[in-house]
Scaffold this motif. Structure first.
Motif, PDB file in Angstrom:
ATOM      1  N   LEU A  58       0.826  -1.201   0.000  1.00  0.00           N
ATOM      2  CA  LEU A  58       0.000   0.000   0.000  1.00  0.00           C
ATOM      3  C   LEU A  58       0.867   1.261   0.000  1.00  0.00           C
ATOM      4  O   LEU A  58       0.545   2.254  -0.658  1.00  0.00           O
ATOM      5  CB  LEU A  58      -0.929   0.003   1.215  1.00  0.00           C
ATOM      6  N   ALA A  59       1.970   1.211   0.746  1.00  0.00           N
ATOM      7  CA  ALA A  59       2.866   2.369   0.806  1.00  0.00           C
ATOM      8  C   ALA A  59       3.517   2.624  -0.546  1.00  0.00           C
ATOM      9  O   ALA A  59       3.760   3.779  -0.919  1.00  0.00           O
ATOM     10  CB  ALA A  59       3.929   2.146   1.876  1.00  0.00           C
ATOM     11  N   GLN A  60       3.824   1.571  -1.270  1.00  0.00           N
ATOM     12  CA  GLN A  60       4.389   1.740  -2.612  1.00  0.00           C
ATOM     13  C   GLN A  60       3.358   2.257  -3.602  1.00  0.00           C
ATOM     14  O   GLN A  60       3.661   3.075  -4.472  1.00  0.00           O
ATOM     15  CB  GLN A  60       4.928   0.404  -3.126  1.00  0.00           C
ATOM     16  N   LYS A  61       2.143   1.808  -3.438  1.00  0.00           N
ATOM     17  CA  LYS A  61       1.113   2.072  -4.437  1.00  0.00           C
ATOM     18  C   LYS A  61       0.530   3.476  -4.342  1.00  0.00           C
ATOM     19  O   LYS A  61       0.244   4.112  -5.364  1.00  0.00           O
ATOM     20  CB  LYS A  61      -0.005   1.040  -4.285  1.00  0.00           C
ATOM     21  N   PHE A  62       0.372   3.990  -3.112  1.00  0.00           N
ATOM     22  CA  PHE A  62      -0.366   5.239  -2.924  1.00  0.00           C
ATOM     23  C   PHE A  62       0.549   6.345  -2.416  1.00  0.00           C
ATOM     24  O   PHE A  62       1.064   6.277  -1.297  1.00  0.00           O
ATOM     25  CB  PHE A  62      -1.533   5.027  -1.964  1.00  0.00           C
ATOM     26  N   ASP A  63       0.721   7.370  -3.241  1.00  0.00           N
ATOM     27  CA  ASP A  63       1.559   8.521  -2.901  1.00  0.00           C
ATOM     28  C   ASP A  63       0.656   9.615  -2.352  1.00  0.00           C
ATOM     29  O   ASP A  63       0.300  10.576  -3.039  1.00  0.00           O
ATOM     30  CB  ASP A  63       2.310   8.995  -4.139  1.00  0.00           C
ATOM     31  N   VAL A  64       0.258   9.483  -1.071  1.00  0.00           N
ATOM     32  CA  VAL A  64      -0.619  10.459  -0.437  1.00  0.00           C
ATOM     33  C   VAL A  64       0.050  10.976   0.832  1.00  0.00           C
ATOM     34  O   VAL A  64       1.068  10.448   1.280  1.00  0.00           O
ATOM     35  CB  VAL A  64      -2.001   9.849  -0.108  1.00  0.00           C
ATOM     36  N   SER A  65      -0.536  11.996   1.414  1.00  0.00           N
ATOM     37  CA  SER A  65       0.049  12.642   2.587  1.00  0.00           C
ATOM     38  C   SER A  65      -0.261  11.841   3.851  1.00  0.00           C
ATOM     39  O   SER A  65      -1.161  10.994   3.862  1.00  0.00           O
ATOM     40  CB  SER A  65      -0.503  14.057   2.733  1.00  0.00           C
ATOM     41  N   PRO A  66       0.459  12.098   4.946  1.00  0.00           N
ATOM     42  CA  PRO A  66       0.159  11.426   6.218  1.00  0.00           C
ATOM     43  C   PRO A  66      -1.282  11.631   6.652  1.00  0.00           C
ATOM     44  O   PRO A  66      -1.928  10.699   7.141  1.00  0.00           O
ATOM     45  CB  PRO A  66       1.149  12.080   7.190  1.00  0.00           C
ATOM     46  N   ALA A  67      -1.805  12.854   6.485  1.00  0.00           N
ATOM     47  CA  ALA A  67      -3.182  13.117   6.889  1.00  0.00           C
ATOM     48  C   ALA A  67      -4.160  12.283   6.068  1.00  0.00           C
ATOM     49  O   ALA A  67      -5.177  11.795   6.595  1.00  0.00           O
ATOM     50  CB  ALA A  67      -3.499  14.602   6.739  1.00  0.00           C
ATOM     51  N   GLN A  68      -3.869  12.098   4.777  1.00  0.00           N
ATOM     52  CA  GLN A  68      -4.757  11.300   3.932  1.00  0.00           C
ATOM     53  C   GLN A  68      -4.691   9.826   4.288  1.00  0.00           C
ATOM     54  O   GLN A  68      -5.689   9.115   4.188  1.00  0.00           O
ATOM     55  CB  GLN A  68      -4.404  11.528   2.462  1.00  0.00           C
ATOM     56  N   PHE A  69      -3.519   9.339   4.725  1.00  0.00           N
ATOM     57  CA  PHE A  69      -3.448   7.968   5.221  1.00  0.00           C
ATOM     58  C   PHE A  69      -4.333   7.810   6.456  1.00  0.00           C
ATOM     59  O   PHE A  69      -5.073   6.829   6.593  1.00  0.00           O
ATOM     60  CB  PHE A  69      -2.003   7.592   5.571  1.00  0.00           C
ATOM     61  N   GLY A  70      -4.248   8.784   7.375  1.00  0.00           N
ATOM     62  CA  GLY A  70      -5.068   8.707   8.580  1.00  0.00           C
ATOM     63  C   GLY A  70      -6.547   8.726   8.254  1.00  0.00           C
ATOM     64  O   GLY A  70      -7.333   7.940   8.801  1.00  0.00           O
ATOM     65  N   ALA A  71      -6.960   9.631   7.350  1.00  0.00           N
ATOM     66  CA  ALA A  71      -8.370   9.707   6.959  1.00  0.00           C
ATOM     67  C   ALA A  71      -8.800   8.439   6.233  1.00  0.00           C
ATOM     68  O   ALA A  71      -9.925   7.954   6.411  1.00  0.00           O
ATOM     69  CB  ALA A  71      -8.590  10.928   6.070  1.00  0.00           C
ATOM     70  N   GLY A  72      -7.877   7.876   5.418  1.00  0.00           N
ATOM     71  CA  GLY A  72      -8.202   6.650   4.691  1.00  0.00           C
ATOM     72  C   GLY A  72      -8.435   5.480   5.621  1.00  0.00           C
ATOM     73  O   GLY A  72      -9.360   4.680   5.420  1.00  0.00           O
ATOM     74  N   VAL A  73      -7.600   5.358   6.659  1.00  0.00           N
ATOM     75  CA  VAL A  73      -7.778   4.267   7.626  1.00  0.00           C
ATOM     76  C   VAL A  73      -9.107   4.420   8.355  1.00  0.00           C
ATOM     77  O   VAL A  73      -9.845   3.446   8.544  1.00  0.00           O
ATOM     78  CB  VAL A  73      -6.599   4.239   8.619  1.00  0.00           C
ATOM     79  N   SER A  74      -9.446   5.641   8.747  1.00  0.00           N
ATOM     80  CA  SER A  74     -10.723   5.875   9.439  1.00  0.00           C
ATOM     81  C   SER A  74     -11.897   5.521   8.538  1.00  0.00           C
ATOM     82  O   SER A  74     -12.865   4.881   8.975  1.00  0.00           O
ATOM     83  CB  SER A  74     -10.824   7.341   9.873  1.00  0.00           C
ATOM     84  N   ALA A  75     -11.833   5.928   7.262  1.00  0.00           N
ATOM     85  CA  ALA A  75     -12.918   5.622   6.328  1.00  0.00           C
ATOM     86  C   ALA A  75     -13.025   4.131   6.075  1.00  0.00           C
ATOM     87  O   ALA A  75     -14.129   3.575   5.991  1.00  0.00           O
ATOM     88  CB  ALA A  75     -12.687   6.377   5.016  1.00  0.00           C
ATOM     89  N   ALA A  76     -11.873   3.452   5.954  1.00  0.00           N
ATOM     90  CA  ALA A  76     -11.890   2.004   5.717  1.00  0.00           C
ATOM     91  C   ALA A  76     -12.537   1.264   6.881  1.00  0.00           C
ATOM     92  O   ALA A  76     -13.258   0.275   6.679  1.00  0.00           O
ATOM     93  CB  ALA A  76     -10.465   1.509   5.494  1.00  0.00           C
ATOM     94  N   ARG A  77     -12.300   1.727   8.094  1.00  0.00           N
ATOM     95  CA  ARG A  77     -12.936   1.086   9.259  1.00  0.00           C
ATOM     96  C   ARG A  77     -14.437   1.307   9.260  1.00  0.00           C
ATOM     97  O   ARG A  77     -15.208   0.415   9.628  1.00  0.00           O
ATOM     98  CB  ARG A  77     -12.318   1.634  10.538  1.00  0.00           C
ATOM     99  N   MET A  78     -14.876   2.506   8.823  1.00  0.00           N
ATOM    100  CA  MET A  78     -16.311   2.778   8.775  1.00  0.00           C
ATOM    101  C   MET A  78     -17.008   1.918   7.719  1.00  0.00           C
ATOM    102  O   MET A  78     -18.185   1.579   7.858  1.00  0.00           O
ATOM    103  CB  MET A  78     -16.548   4.257   8.492  1.00  0.00           C
ATOM    104  N   LEU A  79     -16.268   1.568   6.673  1.00  0.00           N
ATOM    105  CA  LEU A  79     -16.849   0.738   5.617  1.00  0.00           C
ATOM    106  C   LEU A  79     -16.913  -0.733   5.989  1.00  0.00           C
ATOM    107  O   LEU A  79     -17.562  -1.523   5.302  1.00  0.00           O
ATOM    108  CB  LEU A  79     -16.031   0.898   4.331  1.00  0.00           C
ATOM    109  N   SER A  80     -16.225  -1.103   7.061  1.00  0.00           N
ATOM    110  CA  SER A  80     -16.163  -2.504   7.466  1.00  0.00           C
ATOM    111  C   SER A  80     -17.173  -2.785   8.562  1.00  0.00           C
ATOM    112  O   SER A  80     -17.310  -2.010   9.514  1.00  0.00           O
ATOM    113  CB  SER A  80     -14.749  -2.841   7.956  1.00  0.00           C
ATOM    114  N   ALA A  81     -17.890  -3.903   8.428  1.00  0.00           N
ATOM    115  CA  ALA A  81     -18.859  -4.289   9.455  1.00  0.00           C
ATOM    116  C   ALA A  81     -18.167  -4.591  10.776  1.00  0.00           C
ATOM    117  O   ALA A  81     -18.741  -4.406  11.854  1.00  0.00           O
ATOM    118  CB  ALA A  81     -19.654  -5.516   8.986  1.00  0.00           C
ATOM    119  N   GLU A  82     -16.909  -5.068  10.703  1.00  0.00           N
ATOM    120  CA  GLU A  82     -16.159  -5.391  11.921  1.00  0.00           C
ATOM    121  C   GLU A  82     -15.403  -4.186  12.472  1.00  0.00           C
ATOM    122  O   GLU A  82     -14.779  -4.272  13.527  1.00  0.00           O
ATOM    123  CB  GLU A  82     -15.160  -6.527  11.655  1.00  0.00           C
ATOM    124  N   GLY A  83     -15.426  -3.076  11.737  1.00  0.00           N
ATOM    125  CA  GLY A  83     -14.721  -1.895  12.195  1.00  0.00           C
ATOM    126  C   GLY A  83     -13.217  -2.010  12.087  1.00  0.00           C
ATOM    127  O   GLY A  83     -12.486  -1.349  12.830  1.00  0.00           O
TER     128      GLY A  83
END
Length: 701
Positions: free
Chosen positions: A408-433
Motif C-alpha cells: 500500500l505504501a508503494q502504491k499510494f503517494d498520499v500525505s500522512p493526513a490522507q493515510f489517517g483519513a483513509g484508515v478511518s474511512a476504511a474502518r467505517m466501511l467494514s462491518a467489523e470496524g
C-alpha cells in the motif's frame, strides 16, 4: 432638506460622535476649498449636520443650487462659526477608550492615536466618509493632508504618523496604497474587523490576538514522520530555541515544497517540542473564506507588535500570495512582489518574534527576498519508507500484515493526513470496524489520483516478500551495499551512482528495484530505447528530463540498457554520439540522488563514464547451489534425496542459467494455470539456456 433640530457646532448630541464629527467637518470647511467641489457632490453628503445647515442656506426650491449660492452660504457659515480650526477631542466613549487601549499596546504617540481614531470614525460614520470621498481620487500625500486638516494637526506630524516604517503602519492596523489614486476611504484603510472590535467593550491584547492570530491546532504527526528530512528538522528546532532564548530579532525560517508534504504540521510539531504556542497570521472571515494575503500580512505585523516578548512562534502560510506571478513561452516564470522590496527585507531583518513562512513554490521569486531567510527546508512527497511508517502508525496491531502495508505504501503517494483519513474511512466501511487492504485501496485510490493525476493501479509495485538476495551471483557483498545505502540521505555532496553489468536475466534491474525499496524510494526507470530521439539534441533533452524527474520525486533513477547511448566516444562515428555521452556525464556529476545503470555490454561503455560510478558490480549466471534454491522454490514441493541429487547434477551443466530463466518459466506456468513437475521444470530451464548465446562451460566458479 434640513434635519429638524440639528445641533449647532460644538453642542452636545445624543450620538457621542456627533459633536466630534461636526468639528471634523468644520475643519474641512475651514481648511479646504469646497467651492472646487461640485454641488452634486455635496448633495451626496447631506447627512452631515454641518453640511445640512450649510446647504439649507441655498435656495433649493427655486433651483438656485450653484457655486454662487454655495459661496454665499459659506460666508454666512464663517460669520457664525469663525474661520479658525478647532481641536477635536476624542472624548470618553467606547471608541475613545478602545483606541486608548490599542495605543498603549502599540506604544502610539498622540498624533498616531488621533489618526487611528479619525480613520475609525470615517468607517463608523458613513456621512463623514462620503464627505471625504467627495474630494475625488487622492494621492497618499493628499489623503494625509486631508487627515491633517480634519484633526487640526501639522501636516508634517501626520505624514510622519503614516510613514511606512512608523508604528501605526507597522502594526498592521492601518494600511494605504502608495501607487494608485483612490477616494479617501479606499486610500487609507483599516484592518478588516477592527471597527467592530473598537465598538465592543473590553478590548485588550488577548481579544486582538484571538481575532487576528488564532492559535494553531495541535500537531498530529511526530518526529519520526520527518526522518526523511534528515538533520534539518533538528537544526531548525535548535535555531528557534536559541532565538527565543536570546530574544533575537530577524529570525525567519522558510518551509517550501508541494502541497500535502507536511509543512504546516512540522511547524505545529516544532512549537509543541519547544513547549510554546504557534500563532497563525490571519484566519478565515465570517463567510469561511481564507483571509487575503494583505490581511494575513497585516495580522503578522500586528503579531510582531503584540507578541515581541512572548515565548511563541508566528506562522505565515502561502507566501506565494504576496507576489504576482506571470510567465510567457519564451521566459521563465517570474514573481513580482506586491510590496516594496526594501520594506519586505526590513520586515525580515527586524521582526521581533521568530516566524515560520510556508510556500508551495519559490521558483521565480527574486533571490534578494530569499536570501533574507535564516534557514530553509525543502519538502518533498514522502518516500516509500516514510509512507510505510506513517500508515503503520495509523493501523492497529494485526490489522494488516507487514507485506500488505508495504504494498500500500508503494502504491499510494498520499500525505500522512490522507493515510489517517483513509484508515478511518476504511474502518467505517467494514462491518467489523477493521481496515482491510481491499477497503484501504478503494478509499486511497481516488485520493492518489486527485493528488498525482495518475492511476495507482498502473503504478509499478515491488513485492519484496518473495525477493532473495542469496540467489544473485556477484563478487561483491550485495547485502552490505544495501545496508550501507538504506539510510542514505541526499546532501550537498555527490550522489550515489552504481553500474550493474552482466548477462541478461542475472538480476540487475530487480536488484536496483530492491535497493530502491530498502531506501524508501520509488523508481524512475528509463530504457535505452526511451531516450533515443530521432532529432538532433532530443536524446540529450530526454536524459536531462529523466534526471529532473528523479530529483523532483526523490526517486532512484534506473537506466536500463545504458549501452545504447553511453557508448565509447573514441569509436563514435557522428558528433551526436559524443554529445549524448557528454550530457549524461554532466548530469551524473551534478545529480545529488541515486542513479543505477544496467548493461549487458560493459565492453561497449565509454571508459570515462565507468570511472564516474561509485559501485561497479558484475552479475553472473547462477551457481549450481543457487539454481537449486530457485528450483525448490519454483517446484513448491519436496524433492526426494535421490531426485534432488540428479537435479543438482543437471543444473550444474547449465552454464548460463540465470534467475530470469526461472522467472520466464514461472510466467509460462501462470499463463497456462499449471505447475511444473521437477522433470518438466528441468526441461524448460534447459530449453531456455539452449536459446541463448553464451558460454558452454562455467569459468571462474
Amino acid at each position: 432638506m434640513t434635519r429638524s433640530g440639528s445641533a449647532k457646532l460644538g453642542e452636545t448630541a445624543r450620538d457621542p460622535l456627533e459633536a466630534l464629527v461636526r468639528v471634523y467637518v468644520h475643519n474641512l470647511l475651514v481648511g479646504t476649498d469646497l467651492r472646487r467641489m461640485s454641488v452634486s457632490a455635496l448633495r451626496r453628503v447631506v447627512a452631515v449636520d454641518v453640511v445640512v445647515d450649510l446647504l439649507a442656506k441655498c435656495d433649493v426650491e427655486s433651483g438656485d443650487w450653484n457655486i454662487r449660492a454655495l459661496a454665499r452660504s459659506l460666508r454666512a457659515y464663517f460669520r457664525d462659526a469663525g474661520r479658525k480650526p478647532r481641536r477635536p477631542a476624542m472624548g470618553r466613549g467606547m471608541l475613545a477608550a478602545n483606541v486608548s487601549v490599542v495605543g498603549d499596546l502599540l506604544d502610539l504617540d498622540p498624533v498616531e492615536r488621533e489618526v487611528l481614531f479619525f480613520t475609525l470614525v470615517t468607517v463608523v460614520r458613513s456621512d463623514l466618509k462620503d464627505l471625504l470621498d467627495s474630494f475625488g481620487d487622492l494621492s497618499i500625500g493628499q489623503a494625509t493632508d486631508l487627515t491633517a486638516v480634519a484633526i487640526d494637526r501639522p501636516r508634517a506630524a501626520v505624514r510622519s504618523a503614516l510613514e511606512p516604517q512608523g508604528r501605526l503602519l507597522r502594526s498592521g492596523l492601518v494600511r494605504f496604497d502608495e501607487r494608485n489614486l483612490y477616494a479617501f476611504s479606499a486610500k487609507i484603510e483599516l484592518k478588516h474587523g477592527l471597527p467592530d472590535l473598537a465598538l465592543q467593550p473590553g478590548l485588550d491584547r488577548d481579544r486582538l490576538v484571538t481575532a487576528y492570530l488564532p492559535e494553531s491546532r495541535p500537531a498530529t504527526l511526530v518526529a519520526d514522520d520527518y526522518l526523511h528530512l534528515g538533520e534539518s528538522v533538528g537544526l531548525t528546532r535548535d535555531l528557534l530555541r536559541a532565538a527565543l532564548r536570546d530574544r533575537r530579532p530577524g529570525v525567519n525560517v522558510l518551509f517550501y515544497g508541494e502541497t500535502g508534504t507536511g509543512k504546516t504540521e512540522l511547524a505545529r510539531l516544532l512549537a509543541a517540542e519547544l513547549g510554546i504556542k504557534l500563532y497563525v497570521a490571519g484566519k478565515a472571515d465570517r463567510d469561511g473564506e481564507s483571509a487575503s494575503a494583505q490581511e494575513r500580512l497585516s495580522s503578522l505585523l500586528l503579531g510582531h507588535r503584540l507578541l515581541p516578548g512572548a515565548q511563541a512562534l508566528l506562522l505565515f502560510d502561502e507566501v506565494e500570495d504576496l507576489f504576482l506571478w506571470g510567465s510567457s513561452p519564451f521566459e521563465p516564470e517570474q514573481a513580482t512582489a506586491r510590496m516594496s522590496k526594501q520594506w519586505f527585507n526590513d520586515l525580515l531583518e527586524t521582526n521581533p518574534a521568530p516566524t515560520i513562512w510556508i510556500s508551495n513554490r519559490v521558483s521565480g521569486i527574486d533571490g534578494a527576498f530569499l536570501r533574507r531567510f535564516s534557514y530553509a527546508i525543502e519538502f518533498r512527497h514522502l518516500g516509500v519508507a516514510q509512507r510505510r511508517r506513517v500508515l503503520a502508525k495509523h493501523l492497529r496491531d494485526g490489522e494488516l500484515s507487514g507485506s500488505e502495508i508495504d504494498l500500500l505504501a508503494q502504491k499510494f503517494d498520499v500525505s500522512p493526513a490522507q493515510f489517517g483519513a483513509g484508515v478511518s474511512a476504511a474502518r467505517m466501511l467494514s462491518a467489523e470496524g477493521r481496515a482491510t487492504r481491499e477497503s484501504l485501496e478503494r478509499v486511497l485510490a481516488p485520493m492518489h489520483k486527485l493528488v498525482t493525476g495518475l492511476d495507482a493501479n498502473v503504478r509499478p509495485i515491488f513485492d519484496a516478500s518473495g525477493y532473495r538476495l542469496d540467489v544473485l551471483n556477484t563478487a561483491d557483498d550485495l547485502q552490505a551495499i544495501v545496508d550501507r545505502l538504506s539510510d542514505w540521505c541526499p546532501s550537498s555532496k555527490a550522489g550515489v551512482s552504481l553500474c550493474f553489468y552482466g548477462l541478461p536475466g542475472t538480476g540487475k534491474s530487480e536488484f536496483a528495484k530492491y535497493l530502491a525499496w530498502r531506501m524508501g524510494r520509488h523508481v524512475v526507470a528509463r530504457r535505452g530505447s526511451d531516450l533515443l530521439g530521432p532529432f538532433v539534441g532530443q536524446t540529450e533533452e530526454l536524459i536531462a528530463e529523466a534526471f529532473r524527474e528523479a530529483e523532483a520525486d526523490d526517486a532512484l533513477l534506473l537506466f536500463d540498457e545504458v549501452d545504447t547511448f553511453l557508448r565509447d566516444r573514441s569509436r563514435a562515428r557522428v558528433s551526436w554520439e559524443v554529445t549524448q555521452v557528454n550530457e549524461f556525464l554532466q548530469q551524473l556529476e551534478s545529480f545529488r540522488g541515486v542513479v543505477v545503470c544496467t548493461t549487458n555490454l560493459r565492453e561497449d561503455l565509454d571508459e570515462a563514464s565507468l570511472r564516474r560510478f561509485v559501485f561497479k558490480v558484475e552479475f553472473r549466471p547462477l551457481l549450481a547451489e543457487q539454481a537449486m534454491t530457485l528450483f525448490r522454490d519454483t517446484v513448491r514441493g519436496p524433492l526426494a534425496e535421490k531426485e534432488a541429487t540428479r537435479v543438482l547434477h543437471e543444473l550444474a551443466k547449465l552454464t548460463n542459467l540465470t534467475p530470469g530463466d526461472f522467472a520466464a518459466v514461472s510466467r509460462r506456468a501462470a499463463s497456462l494455470e499449471t505447475t511444473f513437475e521437477p522433470g518438466d521444470l528441468l526441461r524448460q530451464l534447459q530449453h531456455e539456456c539452449e536459446l541463448k548465446r553464451g558460454p558452454t562451460r562455467r569459468m571462474g566458479f
